[in-house]
Design a protein around this motif. Sequence first.
Motif, PDB file in Angstrom:
ATOM      1  N   PHE A   1      26.073  15.966  21.527  1.00  0.00           N
ATOM      2  CA  PHE A   1      26.875  14.840  21.048  1.00  0.00           C
ATOM      3  C   PHE A   1      26.602  13.553  21.808  1.00  0.00           C
ATOM      4  CE2 PHE A   1      29.352  17.183  24.152  1.00  0.00           C
ATOM      5  CZ  PHE A   1      29.943  16.218  24.949  1.00  0.00           C
ATOM      6  N   VAL A   2      26.934  12.474  21.129  1.00  0.00           N
ATOM      7  CA  VAL A   2      26.846  11.128  21.688  1.00  0.00           C
ATOM      8  C   VAL A   2      28.261  10.701  22.074  1.00  0.00           C
ATOM      9  CG1 VAL A   2      26.259   8.723  21.229  1.00  0.00           C
ATOM     10  CG2 VAL A   2      24.837  10.561  20.268  1.00  0.00           C
ATOM     11  N   GLN A   3      28.455  10.362  23.342  1.00  0.00           N
ATOM     12  CA  GLN A   3      29.776   9.945  23.806  1.00  0.00           C
ATOM     13  C   GLN A   3      30.006   8.478  23.441  1.00  0.00           C
ATOM     14  OE1 GLN A   3      31.875  12.039  25.025  1.00  0.00           O
ATOM     15  NE2 GLN A   3      33.538  10.702  25.714  1.00  0.00           N
ATOM     16  N   SER A   4      31.050   8.241  22.650  1.00  0.00           N
ATOM     17  CA  SER A   4      31.330   6.874  22.210  1.00  0.00           C
ATOM     18  C   SER A   4      32.727   6.405  22.597  1.00  0.00           C
ATOM     19  CB  SER A   4      31.162   6.761  20.690  1.00  0.00           C
ATOM     20  OG  SER A   4      31.980   7.699  20.013  1.00  0.00           O
ATOM     21  N   HIS A   5      33.500   7.259  23.251  1.00  0.00           N
ATOM     22  CA  HIS A   5      34.842   6.903  23.708  1.00  0.00           C
ATOM     23  C   HIS A   5      35.037   7.436  25.131  1.00  0.00           C
ATOM     24  CE1 HIS A   5      35.260   6.546  19.345  1.00  0.00           C
ATOM     25  NE2 HIS A   5      36.294   5.761  19.560  1.00  0.00           N
ATOM     26  N   GLY A   6      36.201   7.184  25.672  1.00  0.00           N
ATOM     27  CA  GLY A   6      36.521   7.733  26.972  1.00  0.00           C
ATOM     28  C   GLY A   6      36.818   9.222  26.888  1.00  0.00           C
ATOM     29  N   ILE A   7      36.979   9.846  28.026  1.00  0.00           N
ATOM     30  CA  ILE A   7      37.299  11.273  28.073  1.00  0.00           C
ATOM     31  C   ILE A   7      38.724  11.505  27.546  1.00  0.00           C
ATOM     32  CG2 ILE A   7      37.676  13.241  29.621  1.00  0.00           C
ATOM     33  CD1 ILE A   7      35.506  12.054  31.431  1.00  0.00           C
ATOM     34  N   ASN A   8      38.863  12.488  26.678  1.00  0.00           N
ATOM     35  CA  ASN A   8      40.166  12.830  26.073  1.00  0.00           C
ATOM     36  C   ASN A   8      40.790  11.639  25.357  1.00  0.00           C
ATOM     37  OD1 ASN A   8      39.946  15.413  27.172  1.00  0.00           O
ATOM     38  ND2 ASN A   8      41.176  14.923  28.968  1.00  0.00           N
ATOM     39  N   ASP A   9      39.961  10.765  24.824  1.00  0.00           N
ATOM     40  CA  ASP A   9      40.455   9.542  24.176  1.00  0.00           C
ATOM     41  C   ASP A   9      41.062   9.880  22.815  1.00  0.00           C
ATOM     42  OD1 ASP A   9      40.849   7.010  23.043  1.00  0.00           O
ATOM     43  OD2 ASP A   9      39.085   6.176  24.019  1.00  0.00           O
ATOM     44  N   SER A  10      42.331   9.547  22.641  1.00  0.00           N
ATOM     45  CA  SER A  10      43.018   9.839  21.379  1.00  0.00           C
ATOM     46  C   SER A  10      42.481   8.995  20.227  1.00  0.00           C
ATOM     47  CB  SER A  10      44.523   9.606  21.536  1.00  0.00           C
ATOM     48  OG  SER A  10      44.790   8.265  21.902  1.00  0.00           O
ATOM     49  N   ASN A  11      41.766   7.934  20.540  1.00  0.00           N
ATOM     50  CA  ASN A  11      41.194   7.086  19.491  1.00  0.00           C
ATOM     51  C   ASN A  11      39.885   7.642  18.940  1.00  0.00           C
ATOM     52  OD1 ASN A  11      43.208   5.024  19.620  1.00  0.00           O
ATOM     53  ND2 ASN A  11      42.258   4.249  21.490  1.00  0.00           N
ATOM     54  N   ALA A  12      39.326   8.638  19.606  1.00  0.00           N
ATOM     55  CA  ALA A  12      38.076   9.234  19.135  1.00  0.00           C
ATOM     56  C   ALA A  12      38.354  10.066  17.884  1.00  0.00           C
ATOM     57  CB  ALA A  12      37.465  10.102  20.222  1.00  0.00           C
ATOM     58  N   TRP A  13      37.526   9.889  16.882  1.00  0.00           N
ATOM     59  CA  TRP A  13      37.675  10.638  15.637  1.00  0.00           C
ATOM     60  C   TRP A  13      37.452  12.119  15.904  1.00  0.00           C
ATOM     61  CZ3 TRP A  13      33.479  11.776  11.654  1.00  0.00           C
ATOM     62  CH2 TRP A  13      34.037  12.362  10.488  1.00  0.00           C
ATOM     63  N   ILE A  14      38.367  12.946  15.406  1.00  0.00           N
ATOM     64  CA  ILE A  14      38.284  14.381  15.652  1.00  0.00           C
ATOM     65  C   ILE A  14      37.047  14.983  14.986  1.00  0.00           C
ATOM     66  CG2 ILE A  14      39.640  15.069  13.641  1.00  0.00           C
ATOM     67  CD1 ILE A  14      39.640  16.639  17.197  1.00  0.00           C
ATOM     68  N   GLY A  15      36.471  14.255  14.028  1.00  0.00           N
ATOM     69  CA  GLY A  15      35.259  14.733  13.367  1.00  0.00           C
ATOM     70  C   GLY A  15      34.007  14.523  14.187  1.00  0.00           C
ATOM     71  N   ASP A  16      34.135  13.902  15.349  1.00  0.00           N
ATOM     72  CA  ASP A  16      33.002  13.707  16.257  1.00  0.00           C
ATOM     73  C   ASP A  16      33.142  14.620  17.465  1.00  0.00           C
ATOM     74  OD1 ASP A  16      31.486  11.853  14.933  1.00  0.00           O
ATOM     75  OD2 ASP A  16      32.425  10.120  15.882  1.00  0.00           O
ATOM     76  N   ASN A  17      32.009  15.070  17.968  1.00  0.00           N
ATOM     77  CA  ASN A  17      32.020  15.776  19.251  1.00  0.00           C
ATOM     78  C   ASN A  17      32.147  14.735  20.361  1.00  0.00           C
ATOM     79  OD1 ASN A  17      31.652  18.241  18.004  1.00  0.00           O
ATOM     80  ND2 ASN A  17      29.440  18.137  18.123  1.00  0.00           N
ATOM     81  N   GLU A  18      33.065  14.952  21.275  1.00  0.00           N
ATOM     82  CA  GLU A  18      33.304  14.049  22.400  1.00  0.00           C
ATOM     83  C   GLU A  18      33.695  14.894  23.609  1.00  0.00           C
ATOM     84  OE1 GLU A  18      33.804  10.391  22.735  1.00  0.00           O
ATOM     85  OE2 GLU A  18      32.592  10.196  20.926  1.00  0.00           O
ATOM     86  N   ILE A  19      33.716  14.284  24.779  1.00  0.00           N
ATOM     87  CA  ILE A  19      34.182  15.005  25.963  1.00  0.00           C
ATOM     88  C   ILE A  19      35.699  15.144  25.868  1.00  0.00           C
ATOM     89  CG2 ILE A  19      34.306  15.052  28.477  1.00  0.00           C
ATOM     90  CD1 ILE A  19      31.800  13.400  28.609  1.00  0.00           C
ATOM     91  N   ARG A  20      36.141  16.371  25.638  1.00  0.00           N
ATOM     92  CA  ARG A  20      37.562  16.670  25.510  1.00  0.00           C
ATOM     93  C   ARG A  20      37.864  17.980  26.221  1.00  0.00           C
ATOM     94  NH1 ARG A  20      36.205  15.785  19.929  1.00  0.00           N
ATOM     95  NH2 ARG A  20      37.037  13.843  19.066  1.00  0.00           N
ATOM     96  N   SER A  21      39.066  18.082  26.748  1.00  0.00           N
ATOM     97  CA  SER A  21      39.505  19.349  27.322  1.00  0.00           C
ATOM     98  C   SER A  21      41.011  19.474  27.160  1.00  0.00           C
ATOM     99  CB  SER A  21      39.122  19.452  28.804  1.00  0.00           C
ATOM    100  OG  SER A  21      40.115  18.858  29.617  1.00  0.00           O
ATOM    101  N   LEU A  22      41.517  20.659  27.440  1.00  0.00           N
ATOM    102  CA  LEU A  22      42.963  20.897  27.428  1.00  0.00           C
ATOM    103  C   LEU A  22      43.495  21.076  28.843  1.00  0.00           C
ATOM    104  CD1 LEU A  22      43.353  23.306  24.353  1.00  0.00           C
ATOM    105  CD2 LEU A  22      43.729  20.838  24.454  1.00  0.00           C
ATOM    106  N   HIS A  23      42.684  20.771  29.835  1.00  0.00           N
ATOM    107  CA  HIS A  23      43.143  20.895  31.217  1.00  0.00           C
ATOM    108  C   HIS A  23      44.156  19.811  31.567  1.00  0.00           C
ATOM    109  CE1 HIS A  23      40.262  24.001  31.908  1.00  0.00           C
ATOM    110  NE2 HIS A  23      39.216  23.208  31.756  1.00  0.00           N
ATOM    111  N   GLY A  24      44.056  18.684  30.911  1.00  0.00           N
ATOM    112  CA  GLY A  24      44.957  17.583  31.204  1.00  0.00           C
ATOM    113  C   GLY A  24      44.376  16.649  32.243  1.00  0.00           C
ATOM    114  N   SER A  25      44.377  15.367  31.937  1.00  0.00           N
ATOM    115  CA  SER A  25      43.974  14.273  32.828  1.00  0.00           C
ATOM    116  C   SER A  25      42.474  14.191  33.069  1.00  0.00           C
ATOM    117  CB  SER A  25      44.700  14.336  34.179  1.00  0.00           C
ATOM    118  OG  SER A  25      44.187  15.365  35.008  1.00  0.00           O
TER     119      SER A  25
END
Length: 268
Positions: free
Chosen positions: A204-228
Motif C-alpha cells: 500500500f501507499v500511505q496517504s494519511h497519518g497512522i490510524n487516521d479516521s479521514n483515510a478511506w476504509i477502501g484503502d490500505n493504510e497503517i492502522r492498528s487496534l492497539h490504540g495511539s
Amino acid sequence: MFGKRRLPAIRDAFTLIELLVVIAIVGVLVGLLLPAVQAAREAARKSSCQNNLKQIGLALHAYHNAHRTLPTGCIEWRSFQSPPTFRQYAWSAMLLPFIEQQSLHDQIDFSVPFDAPKNAIAAATRISGFECPTALDRALVRGQSDYGGLYGEKLMDRNPSTGLFLYEHAIRFRDITDGLSHTMAIAEDVGGPDSEWINGRNVFVQSHGINDSNAWIGDNEIRSLHGSGAMVLYIDGHVQFVNEAIDKRVLGSLITRSGHEIVPSDAF
C-alpha cells in the motif's frame, strides 16, 4: 424452682443486608481489577504482534541473503484492464520458506494465479505469524494478513513508487540509500480491504497519518487496534511502535528508500 436459661440462637447464614454489602464489595473489586487485566492482556497481544514483525524482518534478511534482493511487492499485478491470467502473488507468499512454511509454499502452484481453484486450499491456510492478536477475525476466503508491505507514500509528493515493495520490481539493500534503520518496510494494516497474505494487493501507499479516521476504509493504510499508534518493521530488522501523532512529513520520509531526507532521531 427457676426455669432453664435459654441460650442465644446461633446464626448460620448472612442477613440480606450483609449479602448485599459483600456483593457490592466484590463488584467494586472486579471493577478495579478488570481494566488492569485487560491492559495486561493487550500488553501481551502487543508484544506478540511485535514478535510477528520481528520474525518477518528476520525472514526478509534471509530472503535477501538467498536471492540478493527483497521479495517483489507484487508479481503480475492486475490493473482493471489486465487479464485474469495475471498471477498477482504477494511478497508475503514469496516469504513462506523463510518463516518455516516450506510445505505450504510447496502446495502452491505459482504458475497459475493466486486465486486459481487449484490454490484454494493452500490460500485459505491461516498463518499466525501474519496475524496481529489484537485484530478481529474476518470472514475472508483466503488466509488474512494484518501486515502490509510499504509501496510508498503520498505525504510529501505525488510520486508513490518510493518504498520497498513495488510491482514487478525487486529492491536490493544497496538501493536503500536513506539507511536500513531509517526506512520502514512492513506495517500493520488491520482491517484493510486487501489483507490476504497470498494476494499481491497486500502492499500500500500511505496517504494519511497512522490510524487516521479521514483515510478511506477502501484503502490500505497503517492502522492498528492497539490504540495511539501501530507497529512498524524497519528494514534493518528492528520493530518500533510508532505513535499516531508523528508528523506526516516525518512519516513520509521514513517510508521512502532514497529520498535523502534528514530525519532527526528524536522525531519518531
